[in-house]
Design a protein around this motif. Structure first.
Motif, PDB file in Angstrom:
ATOM      1  N   GLU A 272      66.950 163.885 -75.009  1.00 36.36           N
ATOM      2  CA  GLU A 272      66.663 164.522 -76.041  1.00 36.36           C
ATOM      3  C   GLU A 272      65.851 163.313 -77.129  1.00 36.36           C
ATOM      4  O   GLU A 272      66.652 162.116 -77.056  1.00 36.36           O
ATOM      5  CB  GLU A 272      67.972 164.871 -76.801  1.00 36.36           C
ATOM      6  N   PRO A 273      64.850 163.426 -77.666  1.00 33.53           N
ATOM      7  CA  PRO A 273      64.363 162.241 -78.343  1.00 33.53           C
ATOM      8  C   PRO A 273      65.305 161.885 -79.377  1.00 33.53           C
ATOM      9  O   PRO A 273      65.718 162.761 -80.291  1.00 33.53           O
ATOM     10  CB  PRO A 273      62.953 163.061 -78.945  1.00 33.53           C
ATOM     11  N   LYS A 274      65.364 160.539 -79.586  1.00 38.09           N
ATOM     12  CA  LYS A 274      66.561 160.069 -80.738  1.00 38.09           C
ATOM     13  C   LYS A 274      65.779 159.211 -81.638  1.00 38.09           C
ATOM     14  O   LYS A 274      66.109 159.187 -82.981  1.00 38.09           O
ATOM     15  CB  LYS A 274      67.430 159.388 -80.181  1.00 38.09           C
ATOM     16  N   ARG A 275      64.961 158.375 -81.253  1.00 39.13           N
ATOM     17  CA  ARG A 275      64.127 157.317 -82.148  1.00 39.13           C
ATOM     18  C   ARG A 275      62.810 157.222 -81.696  1.00 39.13           C
ATOM     19  O   ARG A 275      62.301 157.323 -80.601  1.00 39.13           O
ATOM     20  CB  ARG A 275      64.547 156.013 -82.041  1.00 39.13           C
ATOM     21  N   ILE A 276      61.908 157.431 -82.592  1.00 37.80           N
ATOM     22  CA  ILE A 276      60.514 157.141 -82.729  1.00 37.80           C
ATOM     23  C   ILE A 276      59.910 156.295 -83.523  1.00 37.80           C
ATOM     24  O   ILE A 276      60.323 156.220 -84.654  1.00 37.80           O
ATOM     25  CB  ILE A 276      59.730 158.510 -82.763  1.00 37.80           C
ATOM     26  N   LYS A 277      59.011 155.131 -83.045  1.00 35.41           N
ATOM     27  CA  LYS A 277      58.534 154.310 -83.836  1.00 35.41           C
ATOM     28  C   LYS A 277      56.931 154.148 -83.549  1.00 35.41           C
ATOM     29  O   LYS A 277      56.500 153.755 -82.293  1.00 35.41           O
ATOM     30  CB  LYS A 277      59.230 152.914 -83.806  1.00 35.41           C
ATOM     31  N   PHE A 278      56.109 154.415 -84.524  1.00 35.73           N
ATOM     32  CA  PHE A 278      54.642 154.066 -84.441  1.00 35.73           C
ATOM     33  C   PHE A 278      54.239 152.605 -84.710  1.00 35.73           C
ATOM     34  O   PHE A 278      54.993 151.897 -85.422  1.00 35.73           O
ATOM     35  CB  PHE A 278      53.784 154.987 -85.373  1.00 35.73           C
ATOM     36  N   VAL A 279      53.294 152.527 -83.763  1.00 38.02           N
ATOM     37  CA  VAL A 279      52.646 150.977 -83.681  1.00 38.02           C
ATOM     38  C   VAL A 279      51.277 150.941 -84.345  1.00 38.02           C
ATOM     39  O   VAL A 279      50.532 151.554 -83.779  1.00 38.02           O
ATOM     40  CB  VAL A 279      52.869 150.237 -82.454  1.00 38.02           C
ATOM     41  N   HIS A 280      51.050 150.127 -85.413  1.00 40.91           N
ATOM     42  CA  HIS A 280      49.637 150.328 -86.000  1.00 40.91           C
ATOM     43  C   HIS A 280      48.919 148.837 -85.764  1.00 40.91           C
ATOM     44  O   HIS A 280      49.614 147.936 -86.233  1.00 40.91           O
ATOM     45  CB  HIS A 280      49.678 150.517 -87.245  1.00 40.91           C
TER      46      HIS A 280
ATOM     47  N   PRO B 247      57.162 151.995 -89.094  1.00 45.60           N
ATOM     48  CA  PRO B 247      56.408 151.771 -88.020  1.00 45.60           C
ATOM     49  C   PRO B 247      56.201 150.003 -88.019  1.00 45.60           C
ATOM     50  O   PRO B 247      56.817 148.977 -88.692  1.00 45.60           O
ATOM     51  CB  PRO B 247      55.003 152.036 -88.733  1.00 45.60           C
ATOM     52  N   ILE B 248      55.902 149.775 -86.842  1.00 48.14           N
ATOM     53  CA  ILE B 248      55.372 148.413 -86.464  1.00 48.14           C
ATOM     54  C   ILE B 248      54.060 148.006 -86.877  1.00 48.14           C
ATOM     55  O   ILE B 248      53.066 148.877 -86.264  1.00 48.14           O
ATOM     56  CB  ILE B 248      55.909 147.816 -85.049  1.00 48.14           C
ATOM     57  N   ILE B 249      53.613 146.969 -87.636  1.00 46.62           N
ATOM     58  CA  ILE B 249      52.379 146.667 -88.031  1.00 46.62           C
ATOM     59  C   ILE B 249      51.855 145.477 -87.155  1.00 46.62           C
ATOM     60  O   ILE B 249      52.809 144.421 -87.328  1.00 46.62           O
ATOM     61  CB  ILE B 249      52.035 146.310 -89.520  1.00 46.62           C
ATOM     62  N   VAL B 250      51.092 145.109 -86.287  1.00 50.70           N
ATOM     63  CA  VAL B 250      50.952 144.054 -85.338  1.00 50.70           C
ATOM     64  C   VAL B 250      50.325 143.030 -86.310  1.00 50.70           C
ATOM     65  O   VAL B 250      50.698 141.780 -86.027  1.00 50.70           O
ATOM     66  CB  VAL B 250      50.111 144.367 -84.125  1.00 50.70           C
TER      67      VAL B 250
ATOM     68  N   GLU C  15      45.089 153.724 -88.155  1.00 50.07           N
ATOM     69  CA  GLU C  15      45.946 154.680 -87.493  1.00 50.07           C
ATOM     70  C   GLU C  15      46.764 154.186 -86.228  1.00 50.07           C
ATOM     71  O   GLU C  15      46.308 153.198 -85.711  1.00 50.07           O
ATOM     72  CB  GLU C  15      45.336 155.817 -87.019  1.00 50.07           C
ATOM     73  N   ALA C  16      47.810 154.742 -85.831  1.00 52.53           N
ATOM     74  CA  ALA C  16      48.785 154.209 -84.766  1.00 52.53           C
ATOM     75  C   ALA C  16      48.008 154.268 -83.724  1.00 52.53           C
ATOM     76  O   ALA C  16      47.285 155.048 -83.190  1.00 52.53           O
ATOM     77  CB  ALA C  16      50.108 154.815 -84.918  1.00 52.53           C
TER      78      ALA C  16
ATOM     79  N   VAL D 126      46.097 137.107 -86.619  1.00 57.30           N
ATOM     80  CA  VAL D 126      47.349 136.633 -87.201  1.00 57.30           C
ATOM     81  C   VAL D 126      48.263 137.860 -87.144  1.00 57.30           C
ATOM     82  O   VAL D 126      48.336 138.718 -87.792  1.00 57.30           O
ATOM     83  CB  VAL D 126      47.026 136.063 -88.676  1.00 57.30           C
ATOM     84  N   TYR D 127      49.481 137.393 -86.332  1.00 58.20           N
ATOM     85  CA  TYR D 127      50.470 138.350 -86.091  1.00 58.20           C
ATOM     86  C   TYR D 127      51.371 138.618 -87.462  1.00 58.20           C
ATOM     87  O   TYR D 127      51.457 137.515 -88.161  1.00 58.20           O
ATOM     88  CB  TYR D 127      51.427 138.025 -85.116  1.00 58.20           C
TER      89      TYR D 127
END
Length: 247
Positions: free
Chosen positions: A192-200, A227-230, A206-207, A236-237
């Protein structure tokens, strides 16, 4: 970094910036990427937990998760013998033989190799491209890492479910375009999916990756995390990435 006795002439040793750990990689071959690092930061292993990484490649995820979590033991399963041998040398290089094991074997046979309900946590950074999508890399190790040459997404999900104890957690990083397929397969195999995090890559783009956590036999409630922004600018991170990397 200059090659030492533990690595071959066509390899290099990279500093992982975490606990003094280092990893051996091919100079011109497949190397771990941002997706593996992000997955190791997204996954959680409780004290005393046992985790396995399916398709471990260089062994990056078990080594980083050993540094970042309080799990008891970490296993990496890798089908390519040369890659598994190199990962084992990285384990030896870091003196982690008692906490990290590398096994040369097929993901499709994982539950036969280790037994069902053997782990508390399963992680995977599987090939993103199905067999009909994208150009196959002429370098076979890279092709295996990027395309579903030796296993499919369903193989990974099926074996993850079989390996997990009831209530165990599965963590995966993949491409957003296959999210519907992922969620469908997870449901099919009682994850069962519990956590989703998109990475851009950038805040206005867009991710290009998605991190997902599922629980074996869990209830139907899911959280979409911030979301995570790289990158905050080219090359530059963002501060979050530096935290995940461990700088």
């Amino acid at each position: 970094m200059k090659c030492e006795a533990e690595c071959h002439e066509d390899e290099r040793i990279d500093d992982l910036q975490r606990n003094g750990y280092r990893i051996i990689q091919k100079k011109n071959g497949f190397c771990f990427g941002m997706d593996a690092v992000l997955l190791s930061g997204f996954a959680r292993v409780k004290p005393g937990g046992r985790a396995i990484d399916l398709g471990t490649g260089t062994g990056i995820i078990p080594i980083l998760m050993n540094a970042k979590t309080q799990g008891e033991h970490f296993t990496g399963l890798e089908i390519q013998a040369e890659m598994a041998e190199m990962a084992q040398r990285s384990v030896n290089l870091n003196g982690l033989q008692d906490r990290v094991s590398i096994v040369n074997g097929d993901i499709k046979e994982a539950s036969q190799i280790f037994g069902k309900a053997s782990f508390d946590v399963v992680t995977s950074n599987p090939p993103y491209m199905n067999d009909t999508h994208g150009l196959k890399n002429p370098d076979l190790p890279k092709a295996i890492a990027r395309h579903e040459v030796l296993c499919t997404l369903e193989d990974v999900v099926r074996e993850a479910s079989a390996l997990l104890k009831s209530g165990g957690h599965f963590y995966m990083v993949h491409r957003p375009r296959r999210l519907t397929e992922m969620i469908t397969l997870l449901h099919d195999y009682r994850l069962e999916p519990k956590r989703i995090k998109f990475v851009h890559p950038f805040v206005d783009k867009e991710a290009n990756m998605v991190l997902i956590e599922a629980v074996r036999g869990g209830g139907a409630m899911m959280n979409i995390e911030p979301p995570i922004i790289v990158y905050k600018s080219q090359g530059v991170y963002t501060d979050e990435i530096y935290t995940i990397y461990g700088y």
